[in-house]
Design a protein around this motif. Structure first.
Motif, short mmCIF file in Angstrom:
data_model
loop_
_atom_site.label_atom_id
_atom_site.label_comp_id
_atom_site.label_asym_id
_atom_site.label_seq_id
_atom_site.Cartn_x
_atom_site.Cartn_y
_atom_site.Cartn_z
N LYS A 73 -45.17 -25.92 9.74
CA LYS A 73 -44.45 -24.85 10.69
C LYS A 73 -45.54 -23.90 11.02
O LYS A 73 -45.96 -23.07 10.33
CB LYS A 73 -43.39 -23.91 9.76
N THR A 74 -46.01 -24.19 12.15
CA THR A 74 -47.57 -23.58 12.70
C THR A 74 -47.40 -22.11 12.86
O THR A 74 -48.37 -21.58 12.83
CB THR A 74 -47.94 -24.39 13.83
N ASN A 75 -46.21 -21.59 12.83
CA ASN A 75 -46.06 -20.17 13.00
C ASN A 75 -45.64 -19.44 11.73
O ASN A 75 -45.37 -18.27 11.66
CB ASN A 75 -45.06 -19.64 14.21
N ALA A 76 -45.70 -20.07 10.66
CA ALA A 76 -45.55 -19.78 9.40
C ALA A 76 -46.48 -18.59 8.77
O ALA A 76 -47.63 -18.66 9.24
CB ALA A 76 -45.33 -20.51 8.36
N GLY A 77 -45.85 -17.70 8.26
CA GLY A 77 -46.73 -16.67 7.71
C GLY A 77 -47.23 -16.99 6.40
O GLY A 77 -46.95 -18.16 5.66
#
Length: 580
Positions: free
Chosen positions: A438-442
């Motif tokens: 999930k490339t936009n995960a924090g």
């Protein structure tokens, strides 16, 4: 991607057409200045040599000198504009070529990457980038020299019509010779590029599998194998180099011979009164210039044909049509739960190995299905067809009743999380490898996923923690650690369809025990398909499919299959310690 070098290059010419037009007009202006510049010098020489003692000539001499200065400065300015333009668009073009090649290559199916070495593919992409840049730079040079020749012939035809006849015949001979030599060089260049890519591919293949070379003590074998390809490359390079020397030598002889022949012709014309002294000086000055220019142009043309050979070699590998493409009306898959069905599916690999013939399977939403069978029975092929790494040769694979060929490939893959047996990690940080799910995960999401996969503890033991680079293919990690990173990545992706390809095979008993609860939570409310050898995983399955020679010969729960005392029971009994 265009398949021929000319069409491929034309695509980028159209993108940067204004740069080319600006360069073209600058070249024309530079040549006009350059061609008339010697005329005024010739006038000065004639006046000074014939009327040196006449004081009235000096005003005219200075006038001609001033005009020559203006034309000379104009030549310098306009000559450098194309170089300035090239410095602006060349980096942009290079970026576009690599980006477009990367995009196109990644449209290919898994079969393409199975057939081609990654090193060879990377080398071909570099060839494209270098070839396009060299071609555009060469285009400016060839355009400049070709226009110089053309304008010179036009100018000299006004001095004498005989010059036009002589130069036209001479130019035709040069063009025919250039085309012949260029064709020969293009063929040898293509051969050299092919050999270079093979050798480069061998080097990359060996480096990527260095641990295997070391463990089998096969460095000598790999070295001999590489030397074989290097010998082929050396021979190809030698043939091209020898031809290049002969081309260079031939052109120099032709250049000197042409200049002297023109001098003799112009002497006879001067003696016959066809031209005056100014015309004689001017004509010979221009011809000496274009004789060397034609020599340079012929050499540049042979270089361009070499570039075409390289581009042809690269495009022959990269521009093949992708085997699997999205249909124009392909849709998006948006689902929280998925069902899977194989309807009368038949499939054969390229080598005509028939794997499935009329296979029918139904997997309900949320059902957990295990796949069991000997090696080559069809388990991995089943998974590959479901992910559409290959297209079926008959029947259909459907998700939620939709033929996967009617879905966009990216959309399909976003709904599938795979934990493979052979985990592929990028040479990036542990954080980046987990966040790939999930490339936009924090940061907290990544850490939570790592904890669920029992990976957080060993990650924090590294001095740089989550910022630790894992090396090529995750070389600094053990097999079990790599699989836990893959599990964390799948947890973060949170796709409705999970595929386990022997996901716990590289874990020791203690590590496997730690992640079983995480896997159970991960599988909750999801459709699961698992290729597994461990009972601890199979016991979680609602149903087990037993494959043999591409057919499902048994199906049921673990307990019911054992009671049947069939293929599954025999496989189970052959294993020690509870493995099937």
């Amino acid at each position: 991607m265009e398949k021929t070098p000319l069409k491929y290059l034309w695509y980028y010419v159209k993108i940067f057409k204004y740069f080319f037009l600006g360069g073209f007009f600058s070249i024309v202006a530079a040549i006009v200045c350059n061609r008339f510049y010697p005329y005024y010098l010739a006038e000065i020489y004639n006046l000074v040599s014939s009327q040196f003692n006449n004081p009235e000539i000096w005003t005219q001499v200075f006038h001609f000198a001033f005009l020559a200065l203006i034309l000379g400065m104009g030549n310098v300015v306009f000559n450098n504009i194309p170089m300035l333009l090239h410095s602006v668009f060349a980096p942009q073009c290079n970026t576009l070529v690599i980006r477009d090649a990367f995009d196109y290559v990644n449209r290919h199916s898994i079969a393409y990457f199975n057939d081609e070495m990654s090193g060879n593919i990377a080398n071909k992409v570099n060839l494209l980038s270098r070839g396009v840049g060299d071609f555009f730079f060469g285009c400016f040079d060839i355009t400049h020299t070709a226009l110089r020749i053309l304008i010179t012939i036009i100018v000299l035809s006004f001095v004498s019509g005989w010059f036009f006849v002589v130069l036209s015949v001479w130019l035709v001979i040069i063009i025919v010779l250039s085309l012949y030599l260029g064709k020969k060089r293009a063929a040898l260049s293509k051969e050299r590029s092919r050999s270079e890519s093979q050798a480069s591919g061998m080097v990359v293949d060996s480096l990527a599998n260095y641990s295997e070379i070391k463990s089998f003590a096969n460095f000598r074998f790999e070295r001999l194998n590489l030397l074989k390809y290097l010998r082929i490359l050396r021979k190809a390079e030698s043939r091209e180099a020898r031809l290049r020397v002969w081309i260079h030598l031939s052109l120099q002889f032709i250049s000197v011979f042409s200049i002297m022949m023109f001098v003799f012709i112009s002497i006879f014309m001067l003696k016959a009164g066809e031209i005056d002294t100014v015309g004689f000086i001017y004509a010979n000055t221009l011809f000496m210039d274009i004789a060397h220019t034609v020599f340079a142009t012929t050499w540049q043309y042979s270089n361009v044909t070499r570039i075409f050979g390289q581009l042809d070699s690269a495009l022959s590998t990269l521009s093949v049509e992708p085997e699997i493409v999205d249909r124009p009306d392909a849709g998006e898959l948006k689902a929280k739960k998925v069902s899977v069905s194989f309807e009368n599916v038949s499939f054969s690999y390229k080598d005509d190995r028939k794997i499935f013939n009329g296979l029918n399977v139904e997997i309900r939403p949320g059902e957990k299905v295990g796949l069991v069978g000997a090696s080559g029975a069809g388990k991995s092929t089943f998974i590959k067809l479901l992910a559409r790494y290959f297209d079926v040769t008959g029947g259909a694979v459907k998700i939620n009743g939709i033929d996967i060929r009617d879905l966009k490939q990216d959309s399909l893959h976003k709904n599938i999380a795979t934990i493979p047996q052979d985990v592929c990690l990028f040479n990036r940080t542990l954080f980046d490898n987990i966040r790939y799910g999930k490339t936009n995960a924090g940061e907290q999401e990544v850490i939570t996923a790592a904890k669920k996969a029992s990976a957080d503890e060993f990650i924090r033991k590294f001095p740089d923690g989550y910022k630790t680079r894992v090396g090529d293919r995750g070389v600094i990690l053990s097999g079990g650690e790599r699989q836990r990173i893959a599990i964390a990545r799948a947890i973060l992706k949170n796709a409705p369809l999970l595929i386990f390809d022997e996901a716990t095979s590289a874990l020791d008993s203690e590590s496997e025990k730690h992640i079983q609860k995480s896997l159970s939570r991960l599988m909750k409310n999801k459709t699961v398909i698992a290729i597994a050898h461990r009972l601890s995983t199979l016991r979680e399955m609602d149903r087990i499919l037993v494959f043999k020679n591409g057919k499902i010969v048994e199906e049921g729960t673990h307990e019911s299959l054992l009671r049947k005392k069939g293929v599954y029971a025999r496989l189970y009994k052959m294993q020690a310690g509870g493995f099937v």
